[in-house]
Design a protein around this motif. Structure first.
Motif, PDB file in Angstrom:
ATOM      1  N   ASP A  95      -6.105  11.021   6.178  1.00 46.43           N
ATOM      2  CA  ASP A  95      -6.432   9.595   6.242  1.00 46.43           C
ATOM      3  C   ASP A  95      -5.228   8.816   5.696  1.00 46.43           C
ATOM      4  O   ASP A  95      -5.005   8.797   4.491  1.00 46.43           O
ATOM      5  CB  ASP A  95      -7.678   9.297   5.407  1.00 46.43           C
ATOM      6  N   PRO A  96      -4.448   8.186   6.563  1.00 47.23           N
ATOM      7  CA  PRO A  96      -3.234   7.499   6.095  1.00 47.23           C
ATOM      8  C   PRO A  96      -3.512   6.315   5.189  1.00 47.23           C
ATOM      9  O   PRO A  96      -2.599   5.821   4.524  1.00 47.23           O
ATOM     10  CB  PRO A  96      -2.573   7.036   7.399  1.00 47.23           C
ATOM     11  N   TYR A  97      -4.760   5.860   5.117  1.00 50.38           N
ATOM     12  CA  TYR A  97      -5.086   4.676   4.330  1.00 50.38           C
ATOM     13  C   TYR A  97      -5.569   5.011   2.921  1.00 50.38           C
ATOM     14  O   TYR A  97      -5.680   4.137   2.077  1.00 50.38           O
ATOM     15  CB  TYR A  97      -6.131   3.834   5.057  1.00 50.38           C
ATOM     16  N   THR A  98      -5.878   6.273   2.674  1.00 51.23           N
ATOM     17  CA  THR A  98      -6.193   6.718   1.323  1.00 51.23           C
ATOM     18  C   THR A  98      -4.927   7.305   0.743  1.00 51.23           C
ATOM     19  O   THR A  98      -4.465   8.359   1.182  1.00 51.23           O
ATOM     20  CB  THR A  98      -7.329   7.759   1.333  1.00 51.23           C
ATOM     21  N   ARG A  99      -4.356   6.601  -0.225  1.00 52.32           N
ATOM     22  CA  ARG A  99      -3.029   7.012  -0.682  1.00 52.32           C
ATOM     23  C   ARG A  99      -2.801   6.638  -2.130  1.00 52.32           C
ATOM     24  O   ARG A  99      -3.409   5.715  -2.667  1.00 52.32           O
ATOM     25  CB  ARG A  99      -1.938   6.402   0.201  1.00 52.32           C
ATOM     26  N   PHE A 100      -1.899   7.390  -2.736  1.00 53.64           N
ATOM     27  CA  PHE A 100      -1.512   7.189  -4.136  1.00 53.64           C
ATOM     28  C   PHE A 100      -0.201   6.422  -4.186  1.00 53.64           C
ATOM     29  O   PHE A 100       0.688   6.615  -3.350  1.00 53.64           O
ATOM     30  CB  PHE A 100      -1.350   8.551  -4.823  1.00 53.64           C
ATOM     31  N   MET A 101      -0.075   5.534  -5.182  1.00 57.39           N
ATOM     32  CA  MET A 101       1.157   4.779  -5.384  1.00 57.39           C
ATOM     33  C   MET A 101       1.635   4.983  -6.813  1.00 57.39           C
ATOM     34  O   MET A 101       0.856   4.799  -7.749  1.00 57.39           O
ATOM     35  CB  MET A 101       0.908   3.288  -5.132  1.00 57.39           C
ATOM     36  N   ASP A 102       2.896   5.383  -6.971  1.00 66.07           N
ATOM     37  CA  ASP A 102       3.433   5.495  -8.317  1.00 66.07           C
ATOM     38  C   ASP A 102       3.578   4.080  -8.894  1.00 66.07           C
ATOM     39  O   ASP A 102       3.370   3.091  -8.182  1.00 66.07           O
ATOM     40  CB  ASP A 102       4.742   6.279  -8.329  1.00 66.07           C
ATOM     41  N   PRO A 103       3.902   3.939 -10.171  1.00 65.93           N
ATOM     42  CA  PRO A 103       3.931   2.597 -10.771  1.00 65.93           C
ATOM     43  C   PRO A 103       4.802   1.586 -10.030  1.00 65.93           C
ATOM     44  O   PRO A 103       4.408   0.432  -9.872  1.00 65.93           O
ATOM     45  CB  PRO A 103       4.448   2.868 -12.187  1.00 65.93           C
ATOM     46  N   GLU A 104       5.958   2.026  -9.547  1.00 67.52           N
ATOM     47  CA  GLU A 104       6.822   1.090  -8.821  1.00 67.52           C
ATOM     48  C   GLU A 104       6.194   0.675  -7.504  1.00 67.52           C
ATOM     49  O   GLU A 104       6.175  -0.502  -7.131  1.00 67.52           O
ATOM     50  CB  GLU A 104       8.192   1.724  -8.556  1.00 67.52           C
ATOM     51  N   GLU A 105       5.643   1.654  -6.791  1.00 65.52           N
ATOM     52  CA  GLU A 105       5.001   1.352  -5.513  1.00 65.52           C
ATOM     53  C   GLU A 105       3.778   0.463  -5.708  1.00 65.52           C
ATOM     54  O   GLU A 105       3.528  -0.456  -4.927  1.00 65.52           O
ATOM     55  CB  GLU A 105       4.601   2.658  -4.824  1.00 65.52           C
ATOM     56  N   PHE A 106       3.020   0.744  -6.759  1.00 63.41           N
ATOM     57  CA  PHE A 106       1.821  -0.045  -6.996  1.00 63.41           C
ATOM     58  C   PHE A 106       2.178  -1.480  -7.379  1.00 63.41           C
ATOM     59  O   PHE A 106       1.515  -2.430  -6.962  1.00 63.41           O
ATOM     60  CB  PHE A 106       0.968   0.601  -8.087  1.00 63.41           C
ATOM     61  N   LYS A 107       3.226  -1.623  -8.159  1.00 65.86           N
ATOM     62  CA  LYS A 107       3.680  -2.966  -8.513  1.00 65.86           C
ATOM     63  C   LYS A 107       4.026  -3.757  -7.265  1.00 65.86           C
ATOM     64  O   LYS A 107       3.768  -4.959  -7.165  1.00 65.86           O
ATOM     65  CB  LYS A 107       4.890  -2.883  -9.440  1.00 65.86           C
ATOM     66  N   ASN A 108       4.596  -3.069  -6.285  1.00 64.10           N
ATOM     67  CA  ASN A 108       4.979  -3.724  -5.048  1.00 64.10           C
ATOM     68  C   ASN A 108       3.776  -4.062  -4.163  1.00 64.10           C
ATOM     69  O   ASN A 108       3.921  -4.712  -3.136  1.00 64.10           O
ATOM     70  CB  ASN A 108       5.949  -2.836  -4.257  1.00 64.10           C
ATOM     71  N   MET A 109       2.601  -3.610  -4.563  1.00 69.83           N
ATOM     72  CA  MET A 109       1.385  -3.947  -3.831  1.00 69.83           C
ATOM     73  C   MET A 109       0.681  -5.160  -4.429  1.00 69.83           C
ATOM     74  O   MET A 109      -0.309  -5.640  -3.898  1.00 69.83           O
ATOM     75  CB  MET A 109       0.410  -2.757  -3.846  1.00 69.83           C
ATOM     76  N   GLN A 110       1.164  -5.624  -5.547  1.00 79.96           N
ATOM     77  CA  GLN A 110       0.524  -6.761  -6.196  1.00 79.96           C
ATOM     78  C   GLN A 110       0.854  -8.043  -5.435  1.00 79.96           C
ATOM     79  O   GLN A 110       1.948  -8.211  -4.911  1.00 79.96           O
ATOM     80  CB  GLN A 110       0.997  -6.908  -7.654  1.00 79.96           C
ATOM     81  N   VAL A 111      -0.044  -8.936  -5.423  1.00 77.74           N
ATOM     82  CA  VAL A 111       0.160 -10.188  -4.706  1.00 77.74           C
ATOM     83  C   VAL A 111       0.536 -11.291  -5.671  1.00 77.74           C
ATOM     84  O   VAL A 111      -0.143 -11.541  -6.652  1.00 77.74           O
ATOM     85  CB  VAL A 111      -1.104 -10.589  -3.932  1.00 77.74           C
ATOM     86  N   ASP A 112       1.638 -11.939  -5.403  1.00 83.29           N
ATOM     87  CA  ASP A 112       2.059 -13.117  -6.145  1.00 83.29           C
ATOM     88  C   ASP A 112       1.388 -14.316  -5.494  1.00 83.29           C
ATOM     89  O   ASP A 112       1.575 -14.577  -4.314  1.00 83.29           O
ATOM     90  CB  ASP A 112       3.580 -13.241  -6.058  1.00 83.29           C
ATOM     91  N   PRO A 347      -6.031   0.243 -10.157  1.00 78.14           N
ATOM     92  CA  PRO A 347      -4.936   0.747 -10.993  1.00 78.14           C
ATOM     93  C   PRO A 347      -5.383   1.926 -11.843  1.00 78.14           C
ATOM     94  O   PRO A 347      -6.569   2.083 -12.135  1.00 78.14           O
ATOM     95  CB  PRO A 347      -4.607  -0.454 -11.874  1.00 78.14           C
ATOM     96  N   LEU A 348      -4.424   2.736 -12.253  1.00 79.97           N
ATOM     97  CA  LEU A 348      -4.641   3.797 -13.217  1.00 79.97           C
ATOM     98  C   LEU A 348      -3.839   3.443 -14.467  1.00 79.97           C
ATOM     99  O   LEU A 348      -2.919   2.628 -14.419  1.00 79.97           O
ATOM    100  CB  LEU A 348      -4.210   5.136 -12.615  1.00 79.97           C
ATOM    101  N   ASP A 349      -4.192   4.057 -15.587  1.00 73.17           N
ATOM    102  CA  ASP A 349      -3.663   3.605 -16.876  1.00 73.17           C
ATOM    103  C   ASP A 349      -2.150   3.719 -17.021  1.00 73.17           C
ATOM    104  O   ASP A 349      -1.548   3.007 -17.808  1.00 73.17           O
ATOM    105  CB  ASP A 349      -4.331   4.388 -18.015  1.00 73.17           C
ATOM    106  N   ASP A 350      -1.531   4.614 -16.275  1.00 75.76           N
ATOM    107  CA  ASP A 350      -0.086   4.768 -16.425  1.00 75.76           C
ATOM    108  C   ASP A 350       0.677   3.787 -15.543  1.00 75.76           C
ATOM    109  O   ASP A 350       1.906   3.846 -15.462  1.00 75.76           O
ATOM    110  CB  ASP A 350       0.334   6.205 -16.095  1.00 75.76           C
ATOM    111  N   GLY A 351      -0.043   2.887 -14.868  1.00 71.42           N
ATOM    112  CA  GLY A 351       0.609   1.894 -14.018  1.00 71.42           C
ATOM    113  C   GLY A 351       0.652   2.277 -12.556  1.00 71.42           C
ATOM    114  O   GLY A 351       1.089   1.479 -11.720  1.00 71.42           O
ATOM    115  N   SER A 352       0.204   3.473 -12.239  1.00 70.21           N
ATOM    116  CA  SER A 352       0.124   3.868 -10.834  1.00 70.21           C
ATOM    117  C   SER A 352      -1.164   3.310 -10.230  1.00 70.21           C
ATOM    118  O   SER A 352      -1.962   2.664 -10.918  1.00 70.21           O
ATOM    119  CB  SER A 352       0.168   5.402 -10.712  1.00 70.21           C
TER     120      SER A 352
END
Length: 427
Positions: A95-112, A347-352
């Motif tokens: 499932d390409p839509y269920t995915r993990f993001m490391d802290p940098e990738e997850f930060k890039n998913m945040q909406v300004d 989010p997960l506690d380590d920022g991912s």
């Protein structure tokens, strides 16, 4: 399942290649994350979230318990090893839509909330059958859009590196970058390879553009919605109220190339046109549908024609499907993208972070449009040459009578106005 404004997104929109991905809002509170010190705890926490929430109770015919045993039997000396295992684990779901993001990738998913992005402005997905990276749509007026990237382009290479076996997360890490730097994309378009050199930039996006047009249908309100971001509903409300004050006789709502976005935005906008009835049903693993319905506070009862194409995805399909099934609008254009999945992003506690497909959605009549899309009531195809002419070389023709799809929309709208808003779908 309760649809919350801060918890659900449409997985169909996949990944927007900007440093802030507007199509992937929906963040659970930080307190819900359980990871503390051990990398193995992070692996197990991700497994547990999927175990509780994933839309398919068979986990796509995967022995999910065996997966847990396999990955918890390993030893992890650092978080990077855990991240690698989590990605391997999730890949087994196919499932390409269920995915993990490391802290940098997850930060890039945040909406300004300012709507400012940094990137090339392109939304991609991974074809569920071929696993090829596919463009859902370029965001209008962005570097990718101006370079000539089109919906359904298959991305073959990024800076000369083959994308075979590459997932969307890996592609994002290669395509994004600093403003004024360049990325090269090689795409397959209808069997022909094309190369693009695209300069990354800061992108300020306003999702709604509108105008009052004098057309053969009369005084017409034209609204173009580029994406369902956090401020889309507010801007749409302002547009409709302004056009109503100008006494428009009807509306052309242009969703062409709109890759989707926030679930709540599509529901809020549908309520501006639909006074009563179901807007969308979401179906989680348990199978009990939760319905979003109109609230009796529509902003207009004027006739509406909606323009769609193969770049209209997810939230665009929810809105057009709701208007079509409620006989509130005539849909003109071509078959839409065909993605009917909802994700939760947390989010997960380590920022991912983790995105999990948690539900499917159906249109009010019960249609599952995943992998099919919305069929227009009135089909109007454009050739690639016509698309290039309208969207790139001569933008002044877009949404004029020189635009074949818009011209047909005006023709249909004229009939709707003459019929006092009684929708008659042409075949």
């Amino acid at each position: 399942m309760v649809i919350t404004r801060n918890g659900l997104v449409l997985g169909a929109t996949a990944v927007t290649l900007t440093t802030i991905a507007v199509t992937s809002l929906g963040i659970h509170s930080q307190g819900q994350a359980l990871f503390k010190e051990s990398p193995k705890e992070l692996v197990d926490e991700v497994w547990q979230i999927v175990q509780r929430q994933y839309v398919d109770g068979t986990f796509n015919k995967l022995d999910w318990q065996a997966v847990r045993r396999e990955y918890l039997s390993k030893s992890y000396t650092n978080k990077q090893e855990a991240y690698k295992s989590i990605r391997e684990m999730l890949k087994k779901l196919d499932d390409p839509y269920t995915r993990f993001m490391d802290p940098e990738e997850f930060k890039n998913m945040q909406v300004d909330t300012s709507g400012e992005l940094i990137g090339i402005g392109i939304t991609i997905s991974q074809d569920e059958k071929t696993k090829q990276l596919v463009v859902i749509a370029p965001i209008e007026d962005t570097p990718a859009f101006k370079a000539g990237i089109l919906a359904k382009d298959k991305i073959l290479k990024i800076d000369g590196k083959s994308t075979k076996g590459m997932d969307t997360t890996q592609a994002v890490s290669l395509i994004r970058g600093e403003p004024n730097t360049t990325v090269s994309l090689t795409v397959d378009r209808n069997g022909q390879q094309k190369d693009f050199q695209i300069k990354r930039a800061r992108i300020e996006i306003h999702p709604v553009k509108y105008s009052q047009k004098q057309t053969p249908a009369g005084n017409t309100g034209y609204i173009r919605l580029n994406q369902f971001s956090a401020n889309a509903a507010k801007e749409m409300q302002s547009a409709i109220k302004d056009l109503e004050s100008k006494k428009v006789a009807g509306y052309v709502l242009d969703l062409r190339g709109n890759p989707g976005g926030l679930l709540f935005a599509s529901v809020d906008i549908a309520r501006m046109f639909i006074n009563s009835g179901t807007i969308v049903s979401t179906i989680p693993r348990q199978g009990q549908a939760e319905k979003e319905v109109a609230n009796g506070r529509a902003l207009t009862n004027k006739p509406v024609v909606v323009l769609v194409d193969k770049g209209s995805a997810s939230a665009s399909e929810i809105l057009s499907g709701a208007l079509q099934d409620n006989k509130r609008a005539v849909i003109v254009g071509t078959q839409t993208f065909g993605k009917g999945l909802v994700q939760s992003v947390r989010p997960l506690d380590d920022g991912s972070g983790l995105a999990v497909t948690i539900a499917r959605y159906h249109t009010p009549s019960g249609r599952d449009i995943n992998k099919h899309g919305i069929d227009p009531d009135v089909k109007v195809d454009l050739t690639d040459a016509q698309k290039q002419e309208l969207w790139l070389r001569d933008r002044d023709k877009l949404a004029t009578l020189a635009d074949p799809q818009f011209a047909k929309a005006v023709e249909v709208l004229g009939k709707e106005i003459a019929g006092k808003g009684t929708t008659r779908a042409e075949k």
